[in-house]
Design an enzyme around this catalytic site. Sequence first.
Site, PDB file in Angstrom:
ATOM      1  N   PHE A 102      12.666  -0.442   7.661  1.00 50.37           N
ATOM      2  CA  PHE A 102      11.231  -0.995   7.163  1.00 50.37           C
ATOM      3  C   PHE A 102      11.381  -2.254   6.733  1.00 50.37           C
ATOM      4  O   PHE A 102      12.251  -2.362   5.595  1.00 50.37           O
ATOM      5  CB  PHE A 102      10.332   0.135   6.373  1.00 50.37           C
ATOM      6  CG  PHE A 102       8.937  -0.462   6.123  1.00 50.37           C
ATOM      7  CD1 PHE A 102       7.898  -0.304   6.898  1.00 50.37           C
ATOM      8  CD2 PHE A 102       8.907  -1.399   4.861  1.00 50.37           C
ATOM      9  CE1 PHE A 102       6.676  -0.686   6.684  1.00 50.37           C
ATOM     10  CE2 PHE A 102       7.518  -1.828   4.748  1.00 50.37           C
ATOM     11  CZ  PHE A 102       6.497  -1.537   5.542  1.00 50.37           C
ATOM     12  N   ASP A 109      17.980  -6.684   3.157  1.00 45.84           N
ATOM     13  CA  ASP A 109      16.434  -6.543   2.579  1.00 45.84           C
ATOM     14  C   ASP A 109      16.845  -5.390   1.361  1.00 45.84           C
ATOM     15  O   ASP A 109      16.604  -4.271   1.607  1.00 45.84           O
ATOM     16  CB  ASP A 109      15.636  -6.096   3.785  1.00 45.84           C
ATOM     17  CG  ASP A 109      14.215  -5.733   3.195  1.00 45.84           C
ATOM     18  OD1 ASP A 109      14.117  -5.592   2.099  1.00 45.84           O
ATOM     19  OD2 ASP A 109      13.564  -5.494   4.099  1.00 45.84           O
ATOM     20  N   LYS A 165       9.409  -6.005  -4.648  1.00 44.54           N
ATOM     21  CA  LYS A 165       8.980  -4.952  -5.470  1.00 44.54           C
ATOM     22  C   LYS A 165       9.205  -4.871  -6.884  1.00 44.54           C
ATOM     23  O   LYS A 165       8.595  -5.183  -7.728  1.00 44.54           O
ATOM     24  CB  LYS A 165       9.295  -3.629  -4.888  1.00 44.54           C
ATOM     25  CG  LYS A 165       8.738  -3.389  -3.422  1.00 44.54           C
ATOM     26  CD  LYS A 165       9.120  -2.059  -2.979  1.00 44.54           C
ATOM     27  CE  LYS A 165       8.137  -1.351  -1.806  1.00 44.54           C
ATOM     28  NZ  LYS A 165       8.588  -1.697  -0.679  1.00 44.54           N
TER      29      LYS A 165
HETATM   30  C1  LIG Z   1       8.033  -2.432   0.614  1.00 47.60           C
HETATM   31  C2  LIG Z   1       9.228  -2.874   1.579  1.00 47.60           C
HETATM   32  C3  LIG Z   1       8.746  -4.449   2.368  1.00 47.60           C
HETATM   33  C4  LIG Z   1       7.424  -4.763   2.509  1.00 47.60           C
HETATM   34  O1  LIG Z   1       7.097  -5.343   0.984  1.00 47.60           O
HETATM   35  P1  LIG Z   1       5.685  -5.694   0.943  1.00 47.60           P
HETATM   36  O2  LIG Z   1       5.633  -6.185  -0.694  1.00 47.60           O
HETATM   37  O3  LIG Z   1       4.732  -4.310   0.912  1.00 47.60           O
HETATM   38  O4  LIG Z   1       5.261  -6.677   1.969  1.00 47.60           O
HETATM   39  C5  LIG Z   1       9.851  -4.728   3.028  1.00 47.60           C
HETATM   40  N1  LIG Z   1      11.273  -4.314   3.088  1.00 47.60           N
HETATM   41  C6  LIG Z   1      11.390  -2.991   2.328  1.00 47.60           C
HETATM   42  C7  LIG Z   1      12.753  -2.484   2.536  1.00 47.60           C
HETATM   43  C8  LIG Z   1      10.564  -2.559   1.490  1.00 47.60           C
HETATM   44  O5  LIG Z   1      10.607  -1.286   0.928  1.00 47.60           O
END
Ligand SMILES: *Cc1c(COP(=O)(O)O)cnc(C)c1O
Length: 392
Positions: free
Chosen positions: A134, A219, A248
């Site tokens: 994701f 990421d 986050k």
């Molecule tokens: C939450 C998340 C995203 C996206 O972040 P948003 O602030 O919701 O756009 C991208 N990559 C990872 C691994 C995530 O956990």
Amino acid sequence: MSSLEERFEAAFMPNYGVPPVALARGEGCRVWDADGREYLDLIAGIAVTSLGHAHPALVEAVSTQVATLAHTSNLFLHEPEVLLAERLLGLLRAPGRVFFANSGTEANECAVKMALKYGKTSGRSYFVAAENGFHGRTLGALSLTGKASIRDQFGPFPFEVRFVPYGDADALRKTVTGDCAAVFLEPAQGEAGVVVPPDGYLKAAREICDDTGALLVSDEIQAAIGRTGHWFAHQNDGVLPDILTLAKGLGGGMPIGACVGFGEAGTIFAKGDHGSTFGGNPVSASAALAVLDTIDRDGLLEHVRTVGARFAEGIDAIEHPLLAGVRGRGLWLAMLFTADRSAAVQAAAQRAGFLVNAVQPNAVRLAPPLVITEREIDSFLAALPMILSEAQ
Ligand SMILES: *Cc1c(COP(=O)(O)O)cnc(C)c1O
């Protein structure tokens, strides 16, 4: 349904459904709903409120900054953003350059554009990412997201992505060639249910990228800023990516994202190549500085390792026919079930006063504030057998 829920349903697009609780306030690891019911928050707004709710350091930093200077845009610079960029680079212990955005997906959009530009200038045409990964909901990040249900109906995408099974170094080696611009990987897959890859996977990815010249993008939007007991998740593996994305937990609840390019990747963009009106705004930057200071001052990395291990061991020690096990790192865990009962577990936990997240049909995610105490963890462990029985 309470009237607030009905009003939500009538006024909002149906993309979220109606969330199960309306939260009114929080303090530490506790939150209260609109009817005054108290819950222990074991999900922290999806691994975001790292210091818990209403932490004095965050309140002070945000209040002072909003009363001093709330916004400049990128037409003007300000001290909090410079301090924060320097602070991140110091914690990363590697030369690099920072771009600030407002969210995770935007941090990844920055990485995508860097990789596209790198690919154009070096004749590389495709990206590689992991199945079930994701990376966000905007189109660049969505292109890399390996989940058909949230991706497929929005294609075709602006660049080619080849997906590999997560954790399989041989598949990565076969798929990444000299024509690959970048490999996007999570150090552990949060949305897939905190899936930790086999030891050595990130190291192998680093070697494969070194051999082929593809950029390695880590990421760590969910994984970094203490969540695993390290500042950054790649530090678990002793590798440095070319590009790192954060969001986050960084702002402790204030919206901020960051993209860091190391070495030559730090200067892929030239003037005018990218930008954000709100990115790195003074209030969010001050919040992030307060988060980093507090993690440092209160020894929270060590704390996360200690209480995270206790949490995982405590779950592991419970014998219950519905419970198949626990996985994860630090305060980033998933309980696995023998049947697709995670929604029922989430609902039973809520009735017992605990907020958890049914991240997969057979997995519940636990990502509490980093400040959670042993006593708070123990209160959940004590209630867990009953919650599981109710959900069975
Ligand atoms: C939450 C998340 C995203 C996206 O972040 P948003 O602030 O919701 O756009 C991208 N990559 C990872 C691994 C995530 O956990």
